[in-house]
Design a protein around this motif. Sequence first.
Motif, PDB file in Angstrom:
ATOM      1  N   TYR A 279       0.829  -1.206   0.000  1.00 47.95           N
ATOM      2  CA  TYR A 279       0.000   0.000   0.000  1.00 47.95           C
ATOM      3  C   TYR A 279       0.863   1.255   0.000  1.00 47.95           C
ATOM      4  O   TYR A 279       0.536   2.235  -0.658  1.00 47.95           O
ATOM      5  N   VAL A 280       1.971   1.225   0.723  1.00 46.59           N
ATOM      6  CA  VAL A 280       2.889   2.362   0.724  1.00 46.59           C
ATOM      7  C   VAL A 280       3.387   2.613  -0.695  1.00 46.59           C
ATOM      8  O   VAL A 280       3.452   3.752  -1.160  1.00 46.59           O
ATOM      9  N   GLU A 281       3.715   1.542  -1.400  1.00 46.14           N
ATOM     10  CA  GLU A 281       4.165   1.651  -2.791  1.00 46.14           C
ATOM     11  C   GLU A 281       3.060   2.236  -3.668  1.00 46.14           C
ATOM     12  O   GLU A 281       3.316   3.096  -4.506  1.00 46.14           O
ATOM     13  N   LEU A 282       1.836   1.782  -3.468  1.00 48.79           N
ATOM     14  CA  LEU A 282       0.714   2.286  -4.264  1.00 48.79           C
ATOM     15  C   LEU A 282       0.444   3.771  -4.013  1.00 48.79           C
ATOM     16  O   LEU A 282      -0.003   4.480  -4.914  1.00 48.79           O
ATOM     17  N   LEU A 283       0.724   4.230  -2.814  1.00 45.78           N
ATOM     18  CA  LEU A 283       0.486   5.643  -2.489  1.00 45.78           C
ATOM     19  C   LEU A 283       1.392   6.596  -3.257  1.00 45.78           C
ATOM     20  O   LEU A 283       1.115   7.789  -3.323  1.00 45.78           O
ATOM     21  N   THR A 284       2.431   6.073  -3.871  1.00 43.83           N
ATOM     22  CA  THR A 284       3.316   6.921  -4.674  1.00 43.83           C
ATOM     23  C   THR A 284       2.700   7.255  -6.031  1.00 43.83           C
ATOM     24  O   THR A 284       3.200   8.128  -6.736  1.00 43.83           O
ATOM     25  N   LEU A 285       1.625   6.558  -6.395  1.00 44.75           N
ATOM     26  CA  LEU A 285       0.972   6.775  -7.681  1.00 44.75           C
ATOM     27  C   LEU A 285      -0.096   7.861  -7.546  1.00 44.75           C
ATOM     28  O   LEU A 285      -0.946   7.787  -6.662  1.00 44.75           O
ATOM     29  N   ASP A 286      -0.059   8.840  -8.442  1.00 45.14           N
ATOM     30  CA  ASP A 286      -1.002   9.960  -8.380  1.00 45.14           C
ATOM     31  C   ASP A 286      -2.376   9.626  -8.965  1.00 45.14           C
ATOM     32  O   ASP A 286      -3.389  10.102  -8.480  1.00 45.14           O
ATOM     33  N   ASP A 287      -2.408   8.804  -9.998  1.00 41.18           N
ATOM     34  CA  ASP A 287      -3.647   8.485 -10.697  1.00 41.18           C
ATOM     35  C   ASP A 287      -4.422   7.402  -9.943  1.00 41.18           C
ATOM     36  O   ASP A 287      -3.940   6.271  -9.807  1.00 41.18           O
ATOM     37  N   PRO A 288      -5.639   7.723  -9.468  1.00 46.59           N
ATOM     38  CA  PRO A 288      -6.424   6.731  -8.723  1.00 46.59           C
ATOM     39  C   PRO A 288      -6.738   5.468  -9.537  1.00 46.59           C
ATOM     40  O   PRO A 288      -6.752   4.361  -8.996  1.00 46.59           O
ATOM     41  N   SER A 289      -6.970   5.617 -10.831  1.00 51.38           N
ATOM     42  CA  SER A 289      -7.253   4.447 -11.678  1.00 51.38           C
ATOM     43  C   SER A 289      -6.038   3.547 -11.778  1.00 51.38           C
ATOM     44  O   SER A 289      -6.150   2.320 -11.708  1.00 51.38           O
ATOM     45  N   GLU A 290      -4.884   4.154 -11.937  1.00 52.76           N
ATOM     46  CA  GLU A 290      -3.638   3.384 -12.004  1.00 52.76           C
ATOM     47  C   GLU A 290      -3.373   2.683 -10.681  1.00 52.76           C
ATOM     48  O   GLU A 290      -3.021   1.502 -10.649  1.00 52.76           O
ATOM     49  N   ARG A 291      -3.587   3.391  -9.581  1.00 46.22           N
ATOM     50  CA  ARG A 291      -3.379   2.819  -8.249  1.00 46.22           C
ATOM     51  C   ARG A 291      -4.293   1.610  -8.035  1.00 46.22           C
ATOM     52  O   ARG A 291      -3.856   0.560  -7.571  1.00 46.22           O
ATOM     53  N   ARG A 292      -5.557   1.744  -8.414  1.00 49.71           N
ATOM     54  CA  ARG A 292      -6.524   0.649  -8.249  1.00 49.71           C
ATOM     55  C   ARG A 292      -6.147  -0.534  -9.140  1.00 49.71           C
ATOM     56  O   ARG A 292      -6.262  -1.695  -8.726  1.00 49.71           O
ATOM     57  N   PHE A 293      -5.689  -0.247 -10.367  1.00 43.68           N
ATOM     58  CA  PHE A 293      -5.255  -1.306 -11.275  1.00 43.68           C
ATOM     59  C   PHE A 293      -4.162  -2.147 -10.635  1.00 43.68           C
ATOM     60  O   PHE A 293      -4.250  -3.373 -10.585  1.00 43.68           O
TER      61      PHE A 293
END
Length: 105
Positions: free
Chosen positions: A22-36
Amino acid sequence: MNLADAAQPLSRRFALGCWSQYVELLTLDDPSERRFYEIEAAVKQWSVRELQRQIRASLYQRLALSRDKAEIRRLATEGQREELKTRLEHITNELEQASRGDGGI
């Protein structure tokens, strides 16, 4: 978060194996990309390292732009296998060197 979401078991709300993902995912700005990446990591049981590798390799963007999505997914999976194969070979070599007394472990 609404009441229905709060009532779900934690295992359903947090599908990934560890908080580092989850920490890694939080570095992504785009919510769609993060969810993917969250879905892919949960379904394919990616380690944190594999998640990082797929993000660095821009899997989301490559799939979004590709006409041959099946081929991109196949290449992503093969890359994971190659990484595991390389690590296994490295460990095997270290063990062989240690058993011969050549150093290593």
